[in-house]
Motif scaffolding. Structure first.
Motif, PDB file in Angstrom:
ATOM      1  N   VAL A   1       0.851  -1.189   0.000  1.00  0.00           N
ATOM      2  CA  VAL A   1       0.000   0.000   0.000  1.00  0.00           C
ATOM      3  C   VAL A   1       0.883   1.233   0.000  1.00  0.00           C
ATOM      4  N   LYS A   2       0.572   2.179  -0.886  1.00  0.00           N
ATOM      5  CA  LYS A   2       1.310   3.434  -0.993  1.00  0.00           C
ATOM      6  C   LYS A   2       0.316   4.577  -1.042  1.00  0.00           C
ATOM      7  N   LYS A   3       0.632   5.663  -0.380  1.00  0.00           N
ATOM      8  CA  LYS A   3      -0.183   6.875  -0.464  1.00  0.00           C
ATOM      9  C   LYS A   3       0.263   7.643  -1.712  1.00  0.00           C
ATOM     10  N   VAL A   4      -0.698   8.014  -2.552  1.00  0.00           N
ATOM     11  CA  VAL A   4      -0.406   8.778  -3.769  1.00  0.00           C
ATOM     12  C   VAL A   4      -1.024  10.166  -3.647  1.00  0.00           C
ATOM     13  N   ASP A   5      -0.481  11.106  -4.416  1.00  0.00           N
ATOM     14  CA  ASP A   5      -0.971  12.489  -4.380  1.00  0.00           C
ATOM     15  C   ASP A   5      -2.397  12.593  -4.896  1.00  0.00           C
ATOM     16  N   LYS A   6      -2.643  11.877  -6.013  1.00  0.00           N
ATOM     17  CA  LYS A   6      -3.933  12.054  -6.672  1.00  0.00           C
ATOM     18  C   LYS A   6      -4.230  10.878  -7.595  1.00  0.00           C
ATOM     19  N   VAL A   7      -5.524  10.530  -7.690  1.00  0.00           N
ATOM     20  CA  VAL A   7      -6.021   9.549  -8.656  1.00  0.00           C
ATOM     21  C   VAL A   7      -7.149  10.224  -9.411  1.00  0.00           C
ATOM     22  N   GLU A   8      -7.091  10.170 -10.740  1.00  0.00           N
ATOM     23  CA  GLU A   8      -8.155  10.732 -11.573  1.00  0.00           C
ATOM     24  C   GLU A   8      -8.713   9.653 -12.481  1.00  0.00           C
ATOM     25  N   VAL A   9     -10.046   9.554 -12.463  1.00  0.00           N
ATOM     26  CA  VAL A   9     -10.765   8.651 -13.360  1.00  0.00           C
ATOM     27  C   VAL A   9     -11.816   9.517 -14.035  1.00  0.00           C
ATOM     28  N   GLY A  10     -11.565   9.875 -15.292  1.00  0.00           N
ATOM     29  CA  GLY A  10     -12.474  10.798 -15.969  1.00  0.00           C
ATOM     30  C   GLY A  10     -12.530  12.111 -15.202  1.00  0.00           C
ATOM     31  N   GLU A  11     -13.742  12.535 -14.832  1.00  0.00           N
ATOM     32  CA  GLU A  11     -13.937  13.782 -14.098  1.00  0.00           C
ATOM     33  C   GLU A  11     -13.704  13.631 -12.595  1.00  0.00           C
ATOM     34  N   TYR A  12     -13.633  12.411 -12.113  1.00  0.00           N
ATOM     35  CA  TYR A  12     -13.477  12.143 -10.688  1.00  0.00           C
ATOM     36  C   TYR A  12     -12.023  12.300 -10.277  1.00  0.00           C
ATOM     37  N   CYS A  13     -11.797  12.987  -9.158  1.00  0.00           N
ATOM     38  CA  CYS A  13     -10.449  13.188  -8.642  1.00  0.00           C
ATOM     39  C   CYS A  13     -10.448  12.924  -7.145  1.00  0.00           C
ATOM     40  N   LEU A  14      -9.516  12.104  -6.696  1.00  0.00           N
ATOM     41  CA  LEU A  14      -9.356  11.796  -5.283  1.00  0.00           C
ATOM     42  C   LEU A  14      -7.932  12.140  -4.893  1.00  0.00           C
TER      43      LEU A  14
END
Length: 126
Positions: free
Chosen positions: A71-84
């Motif tokens: 498990v790694k913490k990432v800055d950002k994940v984007e799927v289409g318009e969704y951003c986490l």
């Protein structure tokens, strides 16, 4: 966003950012049967995501058997318009040939994606 149906599976692309480096990852299976999302370590090696001593190791069980990942913490994940932002993702050594990961229920539910199988689209409810 358009999704692809091939070889009996639904595919999309995601974009992840780790320590300021961004990578578009294709051939990610939309998997409503997976409790969490998982990416192959090989597809993110070039942006510096590698296992280290402080990473949590988790074991997942599924129809294919047992799978170990870190498990790694990432800055950002984007799927289409969704951003986490600032989220944890699981990474494994290998899933299957020509599949770079699984987009699981953790992100699908969090975003509230609607999957339209007739039109092969996945979108956020407005």
């Amino acid at each position: 966003m358009r999704i692809d149906y091939r070889d009996g599976l639904l595919f999309t692309s995601i974009e992840i950012t780790y320590r300021g480096k961004t990578k578009q990852i294709s051939n990610v299976v939309i998997d409503t049967g997976a409790s969490h999302s998982l990416l192959t370590q090989d597809c993110v090696d070039e942006i510096g995501i590698r296992i280290s001593g402080e990473d949590e190791i988790v074991t997942s069980y599924g129809i294919g058997g047992r799978e170990h990942s870190f498990v790694k913490k990432v800055d950002k994940v984007e799927v289409g318009e969704y951003c986490l932002n600032n989220c944890s993702l699981d990474f494994t050594s290998h899933i299957y040939e020509d599949i770079n990961g699984l987009l699981g229920l953790d992100m699908l539910l969090n975003a509230g994606f609607i999957i339209d199988l007739k039109k092969l689209n996945m979108y956020l409810q407005i």
